[in-house]
Design an enzyme around this catalytic site. Structure first.
Site, PDB file in Angstrom:
ATOM      1  N   GLU A  93     -30.539  13.346  19.172  1.00  0.00           N
ATOM      2  CA  GLU A  93     -29.498  13.223  18.167  1.00  0.00           C
ATOM      3  C   GLU A  93     -28.383  12.322  18.675  1.00  0.00           C
ATOM      4  OE1 GLU A  93     -29.854  17.290  15.585  1.00  0.00           O
ATOM      5  OE2 GLU A  93     -28.628  17.386  17.372  1.00  0.00           O
ATOM      6  N   CYS A 106     -21.443   8.683  19.590  1.00  0.00           N
ATOM      7  CA  CYS A 106     -21.735   9.631  20.665  1.00  0.00           C
ATOM      8  C   CYS A 106     -23.244   9.604  20.907  1.00  0.00           C
ATOM      9  CB  CYS A 106     -21.264  11.035  20.276  1.00  0.00           C
ATOM     10  SG  CYS A 106     -21.617  12.267  21.527  1.00  0.00           S
ATOM     11  N   CYS A 113     -31.425  18.854  28.555  1.00  0.00           N
ATOM     12  CA  CYS A 113     -30.533  18.678  29.702  1.00  0.00           C
ATOM     13  C   CYS A 113     -30.878  19.743  30.732  1.00  0.00           C
ATOM     14  CB  CYS A 113     -29.078  18.835  29.266  1.00  0.00           C
ATOM     15  SG  CYS A 113     -27.878  18.513  30.587  1.00  0.00           S
ATOM     16  N   CYS A 117     -25.330  24.433  31.308  1.00  0.00           N
ATOM     17  CA  CYS A 117     -23.974  24.973  31.203  1.00  0.00           C
ATOM     18  C   CYS A 117     -24.008  26.157  30.228  1.00  0.00           C
ATOM     19  CB  CYS A 117     -22.996  23.904  30.740  1.00  0.00           C
ATOM     20  SG  CYS A 117     -22.874  22.552  31.945  1.00  0.00           S
ATOM     21  N   CYS A 120     -23.393  25.706  26.308  1.00  0.00           N
ATOM     22  CA  CYS A 120     -23.908  24.501  25.650  1.00  0.00           C
ATOM     23  C   CYS A 120     -25.316  24.722  25.122  1.00  0.00           C
ATOM     24  CB  CYS A 120     -23.902  23.340  26.637  1.00  0.00           C
ATOM     25  SG  CYS A 120     -24.567  21.811  25.946  1.00  0.00           S
ATOM     26  N   CYS A 336     -19.491  18.989  19.747  1.00  0.00           N
ATOM     27  CA  CYS A 336     -19.821  19.043  21.181  1.00  0.00           C
ATOM     28  C   CYS A 336     -20.641  20.278  21.497  1.00  0.00           C
ATOM     29  CB  CYS A 336     -18.563  19.127  22.033  1.00  0.00           C
ATOM     30  SG  CYS A 336     -17.473  17.749  21.851  1.00  0.00           S
TER      31      CYS A 336
HETATM   32  N1  SAH Z   1     -23.533  16.289  30.480  1.00  0.00           N
HETATM   33  C1  SAH Z   1     -22.276  15.623  30.246  1.00  0.00           C
HETATM   34  C2  SAH Z   1     -22.094  15.080  28.854  1.00  0.00           C
HETATM   35  C3  SAH Z   1     -22.547  15.876  27.647  1.00  0.00           C
HETATM   36  S1  SAH Z   1     -21.571  17.088  26.889  1.00  0.00           S
HETATM   37  C4  SAH Z   1     -21.129  16.526  30.606  1.00  0.00           C
HETATM   38  O1  SAH Z   1     -21.354  17.689  30.922  1.00  0.00           O
HETATM   39  O2  SAH Z   1     -20.003  16.061  30.625  1.00  0.00           O
HETATM   40  C5  SAH Z   1     -19.991  16.504  26.414  1.00  0.00           C
HETATM   41  C6  SAH Z   1     -18.937  17.613  26.510  1.00  0.00           C
HETATM   42  O3  SAH Z   1     -19.171  18.661  25.561  1.00  0.00           O
HETATM   43  C7  SAH Z   1     -18.927  18.260  27.890  1.00  0.00           C
HETATM   44  O4  SAH Z   1     -17.621  18.365  28.356  1.00  0.00           O
HETATM   45  C8  SAH Z   1     -19.492  19.627  27.571  1.00  0.00           C
HETATM   46  O5  SAH Z   1     -19.122  20.590  28.512  1.00  0.00           O
HETATM   47  C9  SAH Z   1     -18.925  19.896  26.198  1.00  0.00           C
HETATM   48  N2  SAH Z   1     -19.561  21.026  25.516  1.00  0.00           N
HETATM   49  C10 SAH Z   1     -20.795  21.533  25.713  1.00  0.00           C
HETATM   50  N3  SAH Z   1     -21.004  22.610  24.919  1.00  0.00           N
HETATM   51  C11 SAH Z   1     -19.875  22.789  24.212  1.00  0.00           C
HETATM   52  C12 SAH Z   1     -19.475  23.748  23.215  1.00  0.00           C
HETATM   53  N4  SAH Z   1     -20.299  24.698  22.780  1.00  0.00           N
HETATM   54  N5  SAH Z   1     -18.243  23.625  22.704  1.00  0.00           N
HETATM   55  C13 SAH Z   1     -17.409  22.652  23.114  1.00  0.00           C
HETATM   56  N6  SAH Z   1     -17.735  21.731  24.019  1.00  0.00           N
HETATM   57  C14 SAH Z   1     -18.960  21.798  24.590  1.00  0.00           C
END
Ligand code: SAH
Length: 360
Positions: A93, A106, A113, A117, A120, A336
């Site tokens: 996406e 984006c 991934c 995290c 996420c 995000c």
């Molecule tokens: N892997 C990279 C880039 C992808 S995510 C990274 O970790 O930076 C881009 C941003 O979205 C990251 O800061 C991530 O932590 C955030 N993110 C992930 N899940 C989220 C959620 N449920 N709500 C808000 N931000 C989120």
């Protein structure tokens, strides 16, 4: 469709070499780049400033692959989400976010991934595979076409699915293609790479010729907290990340962005804010607070607006430049952390079953 090497995967010097090998002038690589990236033309027959012979030879020896636009949704706030099908049937996406204040694409760097995290959704898929440079740039080509933005300025953030520094070589290659003067000619300062902080790769990035803006996903001021949220913190801890950030070469007047997803009762206390501001003391930085985009299966809550404001105010009172990211496209699950590809959820669930990270 013709077989042979995929021109969408070649940097200009490699394309020059491929042309020379077939007895053509290297110079034509620039023309082909302009067709592919400025005009969005992949049909060699339509590249009318090339001789008939060259066009025929290109068509017989090469192909130029573009991800297929499988699905497209538009949010009430103007955000648009694109589901792109790749040559092997996998999908990714990409998201278009209008006026933030610039128009922003984006883009994803991996299918799924590996970073897992805790908040996420993409992390729940596990890593399916890396994207190739052509697939990373291909997202930009498809969005620019679909949005009729070939001639309009836009920013690119590598904040879609995946960890760009976990797919280092293809991501760097994509950056070189995107910034090539004969192609999109993106200024590097319009590109932001967001990473969870894969340190050896971050050190390598410091010496790259094409230097994007850097965003680091920090999310907590202590190892105890961050280790619960970001599994890779066990390898590369908070102090190491801050030290690397201090060493990172920056353009004039530029700073590193620290992203901080705010989770109610987890990392949003006044003490966390004070700790964060102490941590960033002496780092040329700004903080981007991201109130959690909640989703089913994500075991955290979004803090109240008042809690977000008070966290931001404490940072600001301690001299930290801070912004709060407005959630965009939540109604179409484009915000995000919400990118997960339907149909790959099953494998995501399987991966989850074997993942050994706590009770998420
Ligand atoms: N892997 C990279 C880039 C992808 S995510 C990274 O970790 O930076 C881009 C941003 O979205 C990251 O800061 C991530 O932590 C955030 N993110 C992930 N899940 C989220 C959620 N449920 N709500 C808000 N931000 C989120």
């Amino acid at each position: 469709m013709a077989h042979g090497p995929d021109l969408a995967e070649l940097e200009r010097p490699a394309l020059e070499a491929a042309l020379a090998e077939r007895g053509h002038l290297r110079f034509h690589a620039g023309q082909i780049f302009r067709w592919l990236y400025r005009r969005g033309v992949t049909d060699f027959g339509a590249m009318t400033d090339l001789s008939r012979e060259l066009r025929a030879d290109l068509a017989s020896a090469f192909r130029a692959t573009t991800p297929a636009l499988a699905h497209h949704e538009r949010s009430i706030d103007g955000t648009q989400k694109f589901l792109l099908r790749l040559a092997d049937g996998r999908s990714v996406e990409s998201v278009f976010i209008p006026d933030t204040p610039s128009n922003t694409f984006c883009i994803s760097t991996q299918v799924g991934c590996a970073m897992a995290c805790a908040f996420c959704l993409t992390g729940r898929m596990g890593l399916v595979r890396n994207l190739t440079a052509g697939e990373i740039v291909g997202q930009v080509r498809v969005l620019a076409d679909a949005l009729q933005m070939r001639d309009a300025p836009f920013n690119i953030v590598l904040m879609g699915m995946g960890e760009p520094l976990h797919n280092y070589d293809e991501t760097m290659k994509a950056l070189r293609v995107l910034t090539d003067a004969q192609g999109f000619a993106m200024p590097a300062r319009r590109i932001t790479l967001s990473t969870v902080g894969v340190l050896p790769a971050l050190e390598r990035l410091a010496s790259e010729p094409v230097m994007p803006n850097l965003a680091i996903s920090l999310h907590a001021p202590t190892d105890a907290q961050r280790g619960q949220l970001v599994p890779v913190n066990k390898k590369y801890g908070v102090a190491d990340i801050i030290a690397a950030a201090k060493r990172f070469p920056l353009r004039k007047r530029s700073r590193i962005t620290f992203e901080y997803v705010l989770l109610a009762g987890v990392n949003d206390s006044p003490q966390d804010a004070r700790r964060l501001s102490r941590l960033l003391n002496g780092v040329k930085s700004k903080v981007n607070l991201i109130p959690l985009n909640a989703a089913a299966g994500i075991p955290f809550d979004r803090p109240s607006d008042a809690a977000v404001d008070s966290f931001a105010r404490i940072l600001s009172e301690h001299g930290v430049t801070v912004s709060v990211r407005k959630s965009r496209g939540r109604d179409i699950r484009a915000a995000c952390g919400q990118l997960i590809v339907e149909g790959q959820k099953k494998s995501a669930a399987q991966q989850l079953a074997v993942a050994a990270f706590g009770d998420r």
